[in-house]
Design an enzyme around this catalytic site. Sequence first.
Site, mmCIF file in Angstrom:
data_model
loop_
_atom_site.group_PDB
_atom_site.id
_atom_site.type_symbol
_atom_site.label_atom_id
_atom_site.label_comp_id
_atom_site.label_asym_id
_atom_site.label_seq_id
_atom_site.Cartn_x
_atom_site.Cartn_y
_atom_site.Cartn_z
ATOM 1 C CB ILE A 104 -0.978 0.001 1.191
ATOM 2 C CG1 ILE A 104 -2.146 0.974 0.921
ATOM 3 C CG2 ILE A 104 -0.286 0.305 2.510
ATOM 4 C CD1 ILE A 104 -3.309 0.808 1.853
ATOM 5 C CG ASN A 113 -2.414 1.625 17.941
ATOM 6 O OD1 ASN A 113 -2.444 2.754 18.424
ATOM 7 N ND2 ASN A 113 -1.303 1.084 17.511
ATOM 8 C CB VAL A 123 -0.809 -2.232 6.771
ATOM 9 C CG1 VAL A 123 -1.980 -1.895 7.687
ATOM 10 C CG2 VAL A 123 -0.800 -1.333 5.537
ATOM 11 C CG ASP A 124 -0.475 1.868 12.086
ATOM 12 O OD1 ASP A 124 -0.521 1.963 13.320
ATOM 13 O OD2 ASP A 124 -0.712 2.827 11.321
ATOM 14 C CB THR A 126 -7.515 -9.450 7.672
ATOM 15 O OG1 THR A 126 -6.477 -8.757 6.962
ATOM 16 C CG2 THR A 126 -8.875 -9.014 7.176
ATOM 17 N N GLY A 127 -5.157 -8.852 10.189
ATOM 18 C CA GLY A 127 -3.840 -9.309 10.643
ATOM 19 C C GLY A 127 -3.828 -9.491 12.147
ATOM 20 C CB VAL A 128 -2.302 -7.404 14.836
ATOM 21 C CG1 VAL A 128 -2.440 -7.234 16.331
ATOM 22 C CG2 VAL A 128 -0.848 -7.455 14.414
ATOM 23 C CE1 TYR A 129 -5.556 -4.431 16.970
ATOM 24 C CE2 TYR A 129 -7.191 -3.142 15.789
ATOM 25 C CZ TYR A 129 -6.157 -3.220 16.724
ATOM 26 O OH TYR A 129 -5.746 -2.086 17.370
HETATM 27 N N1 APR Z 1 0.678 -3.092 2.273
HETATM 28 C C1 APR Z 1 -0.584 -3.600 2.252
HETATM 29 N N2 APR Z 1 -1.074 -4.420 3.192
HETATM 30 C C2 APR Z 1 -0.233 -4.773 4.203
HETATM 31 C C3 APR Z 1 1.097 -4.286 4.306
HETATM 32 C C4 APR Z 1 1.539 -3.414 3.275
HETATM 33 N N3 APR Z 1 2.781 -2.897 3.281
HETATM 34 N N4 APR Z 1 1.664 -4.821 5.434
HETATM 35 C C5 APR Z 1 0.727 -5.613 5.994
HETATM 36 N N5 APR Z 1 -0.410 -5.596 5.260
HETATM 37 C C6 APR Z 1 -1.663 -6.326 5.479
HETATM 38 C C7 APR Z 1 -1.602 -7.570 6.330
HETATM 39 O O1 APR Z 1 -1.067 -8.662 5.573
HETATM 40 C C8 APR Z 1 -3.074 -7.741 6.644
HETATM 41 O O2 APR Z 1 -3.726 -8.410 5.563
HETATM 42 O O3 APR Z 1 -2.560 -5.481 6.193
HETATM 43 C C9 APR Z 1 -3.604 -6.298 6.713
HETATM 44 C C10 APR Z 1 -3.959 -5.790 8.105
HETATM 45 O O4 APR Z 1 -3.088 -6.379 9.063
HETATM 46 P P1 APR Z 1 -2.466 -5.503 10.283
HETATM 47 O O5 APR Z 1 -1.508 -4.535 9.726
HETATM 48 O O6 APR Z 1 -1.998 -6.483 11.317
HETATM 49 O O7 APR Z 1 -3.713 -4.664 10.824
HETATM 50 P P2 APR Z 1 -4.872 -5.077 11.849
HETATM 51 O O8 APR Z 1 -5.189 -6.529 11.798
HETATM 52 O O9 APR Z 1 -5.969 -4.102 11.576
HETATM 53 O O10 APR Z 1 -4.238 -4.793 13.275
HETATM 54 C C11 APR Z 1 -4.015 -3.446 13.640
HETATM 55 O O11 APR Z 1 -1.787 -3.870 14.394
HETATM 56 O O12 APR Z 1 0.036 -2.837 13.487
HETATM 57 C C12 APR Z 1 -0.846 -2.791 14.541
HETATM 58 O O13 APR Z 1 -0.969 -0.451 15.104
HETATM 59 C C13 APR Z 1 -1.669 -1.534 14.530
HETATM 60 O O14 APR Z 1 -2.575 -2.006 16.694
HETATM 61 C C14 APR Z 1 -2.856 -1.992 15.316
HETATM 62 C C15 APR Z 1 -3.079 -3.421 14.820
#
Ligand code: APR
Length: 175
Positions: free
Chosen positions: A11, A24, A33-34, A120-123
Amino acid sequence: MATIEVVLGDITRQDVDAIVTAANESLLGGGGVDGAIHRAAGPRLAQAGSAIAPCDPGDAKATQAFDLDPPVRHVIHTVGPVWEGGAYGEAEVLASCYRRSLQVADELRARTVAFPAIATGVYGFPPGEAARIAVSTVRRTPTAVTTIRLVAFDEATHELYTAALHDEIGGDGPC
Ligand code: APR
Protein backbone atom coordinates in the site's frame (compact mmCIF):
# COMPACT_ATOMS: atom_id res chain seq x y z
CA MET A 1 -20.35 5.04 -8.52
CA ALA A 2 -16.70 4.47 -7.73
CA THR A 3 -14.58 1.95 -9.60
CA ILE A 4 -13.43 -0.76 -7.21
CA GLU A 5 -10.05 -2.40 -7.89
CA VAL A 6 -8.38 -5.34 -6.15
CA VAL A 7 -4.58 -5.38 -6.42
CA LEU A 8 -1.74 -7.43 -4.93
CA GLY A 9 0.99 -5.19 -3.58
CA ASP A 10 2.35 -2.81 -0.99
CA ILE A 11 0.00 0.00 0.00
CA THR A 12 2.95 2.37 0.49
CA ARG A 13 3.64 2.18 -3.25
CA GLN A 14 0.19 3.00 -4.58
CA ASP A 15 -0.32 6.07 -6.78
CA VAL A 16 -3.43 7.40 -5.08
CA ASP A 17 -4.46 10.62 -3.33
CA ALA A 18 -4.95 8.93 0.06
CA ILE A 19 -3.96 5.67 1.69
CA VAL A 20 -5.79 4.15 4.64
CA THR A 21 -3.85 2.62 7.51
CA ALA A 22 -5.09 -0.02 9.92
CA ALA A 23 -4.15 1.84 13.07
CA ASN A 24 -4.65 1.53 16.80
CA GLU A 25 -6.42 4.12 18.90
CA SER A 26 -3.21 5.98 19.79
CA LEU A 27 -2.39 6.70 16.10
CA LEU A 28 1.27 6.38 17.12
CA GLY A 29 1.92 3.52 14.67
CA GLY A 30 2.54 -0.14 15.27
CA GLY A 31 3.36 -3.22 13.24
CA GLY A 32 1.81 -4.62 10.09
CA VAL A 33 0.54 -2.17 7.52
CA ASP A 34 0.54 0.64 10.10
CA GLY A 35 4.24 0.07 10.69
CA ALA A 36 4.99 0.05 6.97
CA ILE A 37 3.12 3.31 6.41
CA HIS A 38 4.74 5.00 9.40
CA ARG A 39 8.18 3.90 8.19
CA ALA A 40 7.47 5.31 4.72
CA ALA A 41 5.88 8.54 5.96
CA GLY A 42 8.51 9.23 8.59
CA PRO A 43 8.32 10.29 12.24
CA ARG A 44 6.06 13.27 11.56
CA LEU A 45 3.19 10.86 10.94
CA ALA A 46 3.20 9.68 14.55
CA GLN A 47 3.51 13.26 15.77
CA ALA A 48 0.50 14.31 13.68
CA GLY A 49 -1.42 11.21 14.70
CA SER A 50 -0.86 11.72 18.40
CA ALA A 51 -2.13 15.29 18.06
CA ILE A 52 -5.55 14.05 16.90
CA ALA A 53 -5.70 10.81 18.89
CA PRO A 54 -7.53 8.85 20.17
CA CYS A 55 -9.38 7.34 17.22
CA ASP A 56 -12.25 5.10 18.26
CA PRO A 57 -12.71 1.68 16.61
CA GLY A 58 -14.78 2.21 13.48
CA ASP A 59 -13.86 5.88 13.20
CA ALA A 60 -11.33 7.46 10.82
CA LYS A 61 -9.11 10.54 11.06
CA ALA A 62 -6.74 12.06 8.48
CA THR A 63 -3.26 13.49 8.58
CA GLN A 64 -0.83 14.62 5.92
CA ALA A 65 1.30 11.94 4.25
CA PHE A 66 4.66 13.65 5.00
CA ASP A 67 7.51 11.60 3.44
CA LEU A 68 5.26 9.31 1.37
CA ASP A 69 5.88 9.89 -2.34
CA PRO A 70 3.41 11.93 -4.42
CA PRO A 71 0.62 11.74 -5.39
CA VAL A 72 -0.18 10.47 -1.90
CA ARG A 73 -1.23 13.56 0.07
CA HIS A 74 -3.17 12.06 2.96
CA VAL A 75 -3.09 9.15 5.37
CA ILE A 76 -6.49 8.15 6.69
CA HIS A 77 -6.10 6.37 10.01
CA THR A 78 -8.88 3.96 10.89
CA VAL A 79 -9.10 1.53 13.80
CA GLY A 80 -10.55 -1.88 13.09
CA PRO A 81 -12.28 -4.22 15.53
CA VAL A 82 -10.33 -6.81 17.48
CA TRP A 83 -11.98 -10.12 16.53
CA GLU A 84 -13.61 -11.69 19.60
CA GLY A 85 -15.68 -14.39 17.91
CA GLY A 86 -18.16 -12.24 16.01
CA ALA A 87 -20.83 -11.62 18.63
CA TYR A 88 -19.61 -8.24 19.78
CA GLY A 89 -20.46 -6.06 16.79
CA GLU A 90 -17.13 -6.63 15.05
CA ALA A 91 -18.72 -6.75 11.58
CA GLU A 92 -20.42 -3.37 12.03
CA VAL A 93 -17.25 -1.78 13.38
CA LEU A 94 -15.32 -3.04 10.34
CA ALA A 95 -17.99 -1.74 7.97
CA SER A 96 -17.80 1.59 9.76
CA CYS A 97 -14.03 1.74 9.12
CA TYR A 98 -14.64 1.65 5.36
CA ARG A 99 -17.63 4.00 5.52
CA ARG A 100 -15.94 6.60 7.70
CA SER A 101 -12.72 6.44 5.68
CA LEU A 102 -14.67 7.28 2.51
CA GLN A 103 -16.46 10.11 4.30
CA VAL A 104 -13.09 11.50 5.42
CA ALA A 105 -11.75 11.08 1.88
CA ASP A 106 -14.69 13.15 0.62
CA GLU A 107 -13.91 15.87 3.17
CA LEU A 108 -10.34 15.89 1.82
CA ARG A 109 -11.59 15.90 -1.80
CA ALA A 110 -9.46 12.82 -2.39
CA ARG A 111 -10.60 11.06 -5.55
CA THR A 112 -8.48 7.89 -5.36
CA VAL A 113 -8.12 5.91 -2.15
CA ALA A 114 -6.27 2.68 -1.28
CA PHE A 115 -7.32 0.42 1.59
CA PRO A 116 -5.45 -2.47 3.22
CA ALA A 117 -7.36 -5.53 4.47
CA ILE A 118 -8.30 -3.82 7.71
CA ALA A 119 -8.37 -5.93 10.91
CA THR A 120 -7.35 -9.19 9.19
CA GLY A 121 -3.84 -9.31 10.64
CA VAL A 122 -3.05 -8.66 14.31
CA TYR A 123 -6.74 -8.04 15.05
CA GLY A 124 -7.64 -11.50 13.78
CA PHE A 125 -10.77 -10.78 11.75
CA PRO A 126 -11.54 -13.75 9.47
CA PRO A 127 -10.26 -12.56 6.07
CA GLY A 128 -13.07 -14.04 3.98
CA GLU A 129 -15.79 -12.26 5.95
CA ALA A 130 -13.66 -9.11 6.09
CA ALA A 131 -13.36 -9.13 2.31
CA ARG A 132 -17.13 -9.43 1.89
CA ILE A 133 -17.71 -6.58 4.35
CA ALA A 134 -15.11 -4.38 2.65
CA VAL A 135 -16.54 -4.82 -0.86
CA SER A 136 -20.16 -4.59 0.22
CA THR A 137 -19.58 -1.45 2.29
CA VAL A 138 -17.55 0.51 -0.27
CA ARG A 139 -20.08 -0.35 -2.97
CA ARG A 140 -22.95 0.97 -0.86
CA THR A 141 -21.34 4.09 0.60
CA PRO A 142 -22.21 7.27 -1.33
CA THR A 143 -18.91 9.01 -2.12
CA ALA A 144 -17.22 11.34 -4.60
CA VAL A 145 -14.20 9.02 -4.62
CA THR A 146 -13.79 7.71 -8.16
CA THR A 147 -11.33 4.86 -7.54
CA ILE A 148 -11.30 2.59 -4.50
CA ARG A 149 -8.31 0.26 -4.51
CA LEU A 150 -8.32 -2.73 -2.16
CA VAL A 151 -4.67 -3.68 -1.69
CA ALA A 152 -3.90 -7.27 -0.73
CA PHE A 153 -0.44 -7.96 0.66
CA ASP A 154 -0.52 -11.69 -0.05
CA GLU A 155 -2.00 -14.00 -2.65
CA ALA A 156 -4.56 -15.58 -0.33
CA THR A 157 -6.02 -12.18 0.58
CA HIS A 158 -5.96 -11.15 -3.07
CA GLU A 159 -8.02 -14.22 -4.00
CA LEU A 160 -10.55 -13.53 -1.23
CA TYR A 161 -11.04 -9.91 -2.24
CA THR A 162 -11.27 -10.82 -5.90
CA ALA A 163 -13.92 -13.44 -5.10
CA ALA A 164 -15.81 -11.02 -2.88
CA LEU A 165 -15.86 -8.41 -5.64
CA HIS A 166 -16.96 -10.98 -8.21
CA ASP A 167 -19.76 -12.24 -5.95
CA GLU A 168 -20.87 -8.69 -5.20
CA ILE A 169 -21.12 -7.58 -8.84
CA GLY A 170 -22.39 -10.94 -10.03
CA GLY A 171 -19.57 -11.19 -12.49
CA ASP A 172 -21.31 -8.87 -14.97
CA GLY A 173 -18.93 -6.20 -16.13
CA PRO A 174 -16.94 -3.45 -14.41
CA CYS A 175 -17.84 -2.22 -10.98
N1 APR B 1 0.68 -3.09 2.27
C1 APR B 1 -0.58 -3.60 2.25
N2 APR B 1 -1.07 -4.42 3.19
C2 APR B 1 -0.23 -4.77 4.20
C3 APR B 1 1.10 -4.29 4.31
C4 APR B 1 1.54 -3.41 3.28
N3 APR B 1 2.78 -2.90 3.28
N4 APR B 1 1.66 -4.82 5.43
C5 APR B 1 0.73 -5.61 5.99
N5 APR B 1 -0.41 -5.60 5.26
C6 APR B 1 -1.66 -6.33 5.48
C7 APR B 1 -1.60 -7.57 6.33
O1 APR B 1 -1.07 -8.66 5.57
C8 APR B 1 -3.07 -7.74 6.64
O2 APR B 1 -3.73 -8.41 5.56
O3 APR B 1 -2.56 -5.48 6.19
C9 APR B 1 -3.60 -6.30 6.71
C10 APR B 1 -3.96 -5.79 8.10
O4 APR B 1 -3.09 -6.38 9.06
P1 APR B 1 -2.47 -5.50 10.28
O5 APR B 1 -1.51 -4.53 9.73
O6 APR B 1 -2.00 -6.48 11.32
O7 APR B 1 -3.71 -4.66 10.82
P2 APR B 1 -4.87 -5.08 11.85
O8 APR B 1 -5.19 -6.53 11.80
O9 APR B 1 -5.97 -4.10 11.58
O10 APR B 1 -4.24 -4.79 13.28
C11 APR B 1 -4.02 -3.45 13.64
O11 APR B 1 -1.79 -3.87 14.39
O12 APR B 1 0.04 -2.84 13.49
C12 APR B 1 -0.85 -2.79 14.54
O13 APR B 1 -0.97 -0.45 15.10
C13 APR B 1 -1.67 -1.53 14.53
O14 APR B 1 -2.58 -2.01 16.69
C14 APR B 1 -2.86 -1.99 15.32
C15 APR B 1 -3.08 -3.42 14.82
